[in-house]
Design an enzyme around this catalytic site. Structure first.
Site, PDB file in Angstrom:
ATOM      1  N   TYR A  53       0.839  -1.195   0.000  1.00 12.17           N
ATOM      2  CA  TYR A  53       0.000   0.000   0.000  1.00 12.17           C
ATOM      3  C   TYR A  53       0.877   1.249   0.000  1.00 12.17           C
ATOM      4  O   TYR A  53       1.598   1.524   0.974  1.00 12.17           O
ATOM      5  CB  TYR A  53      -0.938   0.007   1.206  1.00 12.17           C
ATOM      6  N   SER A 215     -13.277  -4.294  -1.008  1.00 11.28           N
ATOM      7  CA  SER A 215     -13.995  -3.520  -2.035  1.00 11.28           C
ATOM      8  C   SER A 215     -15.504  -3.734  -1.964  1.00 11.28           C
ATOM      9  O   SER A 215     -16.136  -4.140  -2.946  1.00 11.28           O
ATOM     10  CB  SER A 215     -13.465  -3.867  -3.437  1.00 11.28           C
ATOM     11  N   PRO A 216     -16.122  -3.452  -0.816  1.00 12.74           N
ATOM     12  CA  PRO A 216     -17.559  -3.703  -0.661  1.00 12.74           C
ATOM     13  C   PRO A 216     -18.453  -2.767  -1.463  1.00 12.74           C
ATOM     14  O   PRO A 216     -19.665  -3.006  -1.535  1.00 12.74           O
ATOM     15  CB  PRO A 216     -17.785  -3.508   0.842  1.00 12.74           C
ATOM     16  N   GLY A 220     -16.929  -5.323 -10.559  1.00 15.80           N
ATOM     17  CA  GLY A 220     -15.813  -5.725 -11.410  1.00 15.80           C
ATOM     18  C   GLY A 220     -14.499  -5.665 -10.657  1.00 15.80           C
ATOM     19  O   GLY A 220     -14.453  -5.609  -9.423  1.00 15.80           O
ATOM     20  N   VAL A 225     -17.258   2.304  -8.438  1.00 11.76           N
ATOM     21  CA  VAL A 225     -18.207   2.148  -7.340  1.00 11.76           C
ATOM     22  C   VAL A 225     -19.621   2.082  -7.908  1.00 11.76           C
ATOM     23  O   VAL A 225     -19.966   2.857  -8.790  1.00 11.76           O
ATOM     24  CB  VAL A 225     -18.075   3.334  -6.357  1.00 11.76           C
ATOM     25  N   PHE A 226     -20.446   1.184  -7.379  1.00 10.76           N
ATOM     26  CA  PHE A 226     -21.814   1.069  -7.894  1.00 10.76           C
ATOM     27  C   PHE A 226     -22.763   2.065  -7.240  1.00 10.76           C
ATOM     28  O   PHE A 226     -23.813   2.389  -7.784  1.00 10.76           O
ATOM     29  CB  PHE A 226     -22.346  -0.360  -7.739  1.00 10.76           C
TER      30      PHE A 226
END
Length: 305
Positions: A53, A215-216, A220, A225-226
């Site tokens: 990171y 990645s909640p 993909g 982000v949805f």
């Protein structure tokens, strides 16, 4: 905040943990300390790092903010084995050196948990076992796990380890849930029926391995982000309806969807925004109904047979 007890340990972790991938954006140790304090104020004392990171900068900043008294209050997890520009490395030499470097950057004597970061197909399990034994005996790492690994990869490692792996960190969200799709669509000819992970969800439940969802809010592989995304109008419509019903934010509903699964999945969130930490933490007290859970699942474009 509700907690999850890691099987075969006395370690209790919050069902929401803080991912540290972006904390280098906070720039100063004081800002990181304030971020840590915000998480603790909402009963989140679990912090997930990785040596890659920001090329170690995130661990360095965190270490500068860490005091002995603060270290006693938190659970520290880090990951190693990705070598940028080379590939993956599960060799004993690399694991041992990586942990020493992680501890130096974090300014701590030990990690509560070490994960192997993605599979190394050249892995020699006996060598990994030797590295883990050395780290445990030296008091440098207390517990071990993996990320993004299949049942057989875990089985191969567990054959040689002194104690079984406790964690498998996997990408998982309403809009990225192949580990669920294949089970729901068993014995079907559609694309969702393809078993892409060897039944990892059921395997982890059978073997008492805690899944950590990374990645909640993504769909993909880092495509975006949805939440609030025009590509997911129906999903956001349902999320917003439920957010209003439960008096929480859309992010909290997205996390509550993960926490509702009886596998006892721990969700890792990566926000550095203090307000969002407060908002998302409320997901721990939202218990979606079965109907609401499936409604969200289908609103994301998933289909039932």
């Amino acid at each position: 905040m509700k907690t999850i007890t890691l099987h075969n340990t006395n370690l209790s972790v919050p069902e929401i943990g803080m991912g540290c991938m972006r904390i280098n954006s906070l720039e100063t140790a004081d800002a990181v300390k304030e971020w840590i304090d915000t998480a603790l104020a909402h009963d989140i004392n679990f912090f997930d790092h990785a040596d890659i990171y920001a090329k170690g900068q995130c661990e360095e900043l965190f270490g500068k903010a860490l005091t002995p008294s603060l270290r006693d209050q938190i659970i520290l997890q880090s990951k190693c084995a990705i070598r940028p520009g080379i590939a993956f490395d599960f060799s004993k030499e690399h694991i041992l050196q990586s942990v020493d470097d992680i501890l130096n950057r974090l300014r701590t004597d030990y990690l509560d948990i070490l994960l192997l970061h993605r599979p190394d197909t050249l892995m020699e399990p006996e060598e990994v076992a030797d590295a883990f034994h050395t780290l445990k005996a030296a008091g440098k790492v207390r517990h071990f796990g993996v990320s993004n690994q299949t049942p057989m990869q875990i089985e191969l490692l567990n054959k040689y380890l002194d104690e079984p792996l406790l964690i498998n960190q996997l990408q998982f969200s309403i809009a990225h849930c192949p580990m669920i799709n294949s089970g729901i669509n068993a014995n079907m000819y559609n694309d969702s029926a393809i078993n892409r992970d060897g039944g990892i969800l059921e395997y982890c439940r059978l073997k008492d391995i805690t899944i950590q969802a990374w990645s909640p809010f993504q769909y993909g592989m880092f495509e975006g982000v949805f939440l609030g995304n025009e590509k997911f109008p129906e999903l956001n419509k349902v999320i917003n309806e439920l957010a209003e019903k439960y008096n929480v934010t859309d992010s909290a509903i997205a996390v509550a969807w993960i926490l509702r699964h009886p596998a006892g999945i721990q969700t890792i969130i990566g926000t550095t925004n203090k307000d969002r930490i407060a908002q998302i933490s409320k997901a721990s007290h939202v218990h979606l109904t079965r109907e609401e859970w499936y409604r969200l699942y289908m609103a994301a474009g998933n289909r039932l047979p």
